[in-house]
Enzyme design. Structure first.
Site, PDB file in Angstrom:
ATOM      1  N   GLU A 164      40.060  48.909  35.377  1.00 20.72           N
ATOM      2  CA  GLU A 164      39.990  47.573  34.788  1.00 20.72           C
ATOM      3  C   GLU A 164      40.308  47.638  33.297  1.00 20.72           C
ATOM      4  OE1 GLU A 164      36.311  45.637  35.718  1.00 20.72           O
ATOM      5  OE2 GLU A 164      36.392  46.229  37.824  1.00 20.72           O
ATOM      6  N   ASP A 400      31.674  47.330  46.554  1.00 26.19           N
ATOM      7  CA  ASP A 400      31.805  47.317  45.103  1.00 26.19           C
ATOM      8  C   ASP A 400      31.395  48.640  44.445  1.00 26.19           C
ATOM      9  OD1 ASP A 400      32.377  46.216  42.659  1.00 26.19           O
ATOM     10  OD2 ASP A 400      30.882  44.621  42.778  1.00 26.19           O
ATOM     11  N   GLU A 449      40.256  44.612  43.827  1.00 25.17           N
ATOM     12  CA  GLU A 449      40.142  44.256  42.420  1.00 25.17           C
ATOM     13  C   GLU A 449      41.061  45.215  41.661  1.00 25.17           C
ATOM     14  OE1 GLU A 449      36.698  43.050  39.224  1.00 25.17           O
ATOM     15  OE2 GLU A 449      36.350  44.773  40.513  1.00 25.17           O
ATOM     16  N   GLU A 455      36.578  37.540  35.750  1.00 24.64           N
ATOM     17  CA  GLU A 455      35.129  37.622  35.596  1.00 24.64           C
ATOM     18  C   GLU A 455      34.750  38.097  34.187  1.00 24.64           C
ATOM     19  OE1 GLU A 455      34.040  40.355  38.666  1.00 24.64           O
ATOM     20  OE2 GLU A 455      34.233  42.107  37.372  1.00 24.64           O
TER      21      GLU A 455
END
Length: 647
Positions: A164, A400, A449, A455
């Site tokens: 990310e 997750d 993701e 988010e």
């Protein structure tokens, strides 16, 4: 002097014994030269532009040196159609390429393919050994020029990452050796050719990471197999022991494709190589597969209002989400972290809610329930947990916080997809690395993701329209990404603030609407509170009417980091999206892709005051035909979306 002379003589002898094999794409623009000597090197050009200087590739096995003596060379032209069960970019894709296969003594092979829009290679082995230990794979990229590259700086020596990162555009020569990037890595040559490096058909093997080398060179490294780790929390790991190999695997197998897409920014939006090069779908029953949209409660922290119950993790609040999903035709609701008794006990509901009643109520409304789960309990009792979810009537899971990228974790992803497939459960991988073939083999693996997504608007200023205009040319090339769009509180650059409980997005409301068309994800979250959507019914209805799978994609115009304009078809309805960075601009959507006859275009565009009030939009309907041109005017951080229905 005698030693120098001997060295030069040996070098000349090696060069003289090397053999070069050429490969050219069907349109003649992509040219590959593979040189076999005491190693394998290949070079690459595109439309007479040198892309790669000789770059070394190879495999290394424990106790098993490879021979580079060529046994057989075969060539063929591939021209076939692929049909997607869950079409992320296109229902039908044509694979047309030239293939070169070089077999070596010792039962191993390297395969190259040259496409009009890219090149790929992979290794194959047919050893007598039941198992082999891969100690390293060489994948070198010696670029001819100092390209501009979108680089995700990562530093963890054990490759612990959620993938990310924020993409910085820098020169190849500026990359610090200690900082690596996960795939895909996107770059542009000085002449404007866009290149994206990724991998496909990755099974029973670790992820590839790229490090800066000398000057304009990138080198691959891979996580070693993790033998043991400590849990710092319920989800975070510290690696305590690693193997001296990157994969323990079958002696007879194919290895991941190393893929480089080639073209311009516009063509990259249509490029489907990574999906095409992956294993074909499972042949079992797929009639239960149901892509769609999810009403998600974590973004708004379960904040609903105008109701006669207290909002929170309780039955009434989730039934309210079900009612919203049913009213707007959404396929699912997501019950994120908090629904279970604890993060480690994910087979017992939180006592504050009646999960059986919620699932039954949702089923009566035609809405499925998807449950969040941590990866750690699933690692301990996957079959037991998934059996429980199936028996409860759950439709899927969001798994997750996976952080490791080694062979064991890659296999864990496949185990999850396979076991869920057998139980008719969908999968959304969060805290995850990028897709690399699993989503085709198991089409229930709907989305990943592995992206710095929306988010983070709750706690960062990074998720800007400029960031949104980088993702389609980087992360999205690998496959679907769960970005979680749909904010109702929209802000200009000056007005934006980090707000955890009542989050907002950067850019205009039309920018948010266009993301639903431009970004690819067969499961797409509508992130905001149902209460906010009820107050913005026209916007919510427009978002709900956009599908999540596509029969065809047509790129109209694009410049990475700045803007894009593209069209997608689902059935006989076309959807057009324009996305813009912080600079306002006007484009033109020429409707050459339409069929014959008249269409009604429902256009969701930036309002006249969107530069000052980002929520300002205009909704209008006009009649159009094939070949007409629609003006696309986008505000700063703006967007433009249209639905074209045949009359």
């Amino acid at each position: 002097m005698r030693r120098l002379l001997l060295f030069l003589m040996l070098s000349v002898a090696v060069c003289a014994s090397a053999k070069t094999y050429d490969l050219v794409s069907p349109d003649g623009k992509v040219k590959v030269a593979v040189e076999i000597g005491e190693a394998i090197e290949y070079s690459l050009s595109y439309d007479d532009e040198e892309i790669l200087a000789p770059s070394r590739i190879g495999l290394e096995f424990k106790g098993k040196p490879l021979s580079y003596s060529v046994r057989k060379v075969t060539r063929r032209t591939i021209d076939q159609m692929h049909y997607a069960v869950v079409p992320v970019k296109a229902r039908e894709s044509r694979e047309h390429c030239s293939e070169l296969k070089i077999a070596f003594k010792g039962n191993w092979t390297v395969v190259f393919r040259a496409y009009d829009n890219g090149v790929a290679y992979r290794f194959e082995t047919s050893f007598n050994d039941a198992e082999v230990y891969v100690t390293d794979e060489t994948a070198e990229y010696v670029f001819a020029e100092d390209n501009d590259v979108y680089w995700a700086n990562e530093k963890n020596p054990d490759f612990i990452t959620h993938c990310e990162a924020f993409f910085r555009e820098i020169k190849l020569s500026e990359i610090v050796r200690e900082q690596y990037a996960y795939l895909p890595v996107s770059m542009k040559t000085p002449e404007g050719t866009r290149l994206v490096i990724t991998e496909a058909d990755m099974f029973d093997y670790p992820n590839m990471f790229l490090f800066g080398g000398d000057g304009q060179t990138l080198d691959a490294q891979y996580p070693a197999v993790v033998l043991s780790y400590d849990m710092r929390t319920d989800r975070d790991v510290t690696v305590t022991q690693k193997a001296d190999y990157i994969a323990k695997t079958d002696g007879t197998r194919t290895y991941p494709w190393r893929v480089m897409t080639i073209g311009d920014d516009r063509s990259l939006l249509e490029n489907n190589l990574a999906w095409m090069l992956s294993s074909k779908e499972c042949s079992d029953d797929i009639s239960w597969l149901r892509p769609g949209k999810i009403s998600w409660e974590w973004w708004a922290m379960l904040n609903v209002y105008g109701v006669d119950f207290e909002a929170g993790v309780n039955t009434d609040t989730y039934k309210y989400y079900v009612d919203f999903a049913a009213e707007y035709g959404l396929e699912y609701i997501l019950m994120d972290e908090g629904w279970s008794a604890s993060t480690m006990n994910v087979v017992e509901p939180n006592p504050e809610l009646d999960l059986a009643e919620i699932i039954s109520y949702a089923d009566s409304k035609g809405v499925g329930v998807v449950l969040w789960t941590l990866w750690t309990p699933m690692m301990k009792d996957m079959e037991g947990i998934l059996d429980t979810y199936r028996d409860w009537g759950v439709k899927g899971i969001k798994i997750d916080f996976m952080q490791m990228c080694d062979q064991n974790m890659v296999n864990f992803y496949e185990d999850v997809a396979r076991e869920c497939f057998e139980r008719h459960l969908l999968v959304d991988y969060h805290g995850a690395f990028k897709p690399a073939g699993l989503q085709r083999k198991y089409p229930n693996a709907m989305t990943y993701e592995g992206v710095y997504g929306m988010e983070h608007d709750k706690c960062s200023y990074d998720i800007s329209p400029e960031h949104d205009l980088v993702l389609p040319f980087t992360r999205m090339v690998a496959g679907p990404m769960d970005y979680t769009p749909g904010a109702t509180i929209n802000a200009t650059k000056e007005d934006f603030r980090e707000r955890w409980e009542h989050p907002m997005s950067q850019g205009t409301r039309s920018h948010q609407a266009a993301i639903f068309i431009a970004f690819e994800s067969p499961l797409t979250m509508m992130c905001d509170s149902p209460s906010n959507y009820y107050r913005n019914h026209e916007y919510a209805r427009f978002l709900a009417s956009i599908p999540t799978v596509w029969d065809e994609t047509v790129a109209i115009e694009a410049k990475a980091g700045d803007y894009l304009l593209m069209a997608r078809r689902n059935g006989d309805v076309w959807y057009v999206a324009g996305l813009n960075d912080w600079t306002g601009r006007e484009l033109q959507a020429t409707l050459d892709f339409l069929g014959e006859g008249e269409y009604e275009a429902e256009i969701f565009s930036d309002g006249v005051n969107a530069n000052r009030w980002a929520e300002d939009y205009r909704l209008e309907r006009v009649k159009v035909r094939k070949g007409d041109a629609l003006p696309v005017k986008m505000a700063n951080g703006g967007g433009w979306a249209a639905i074209l229905r045949p009359l």
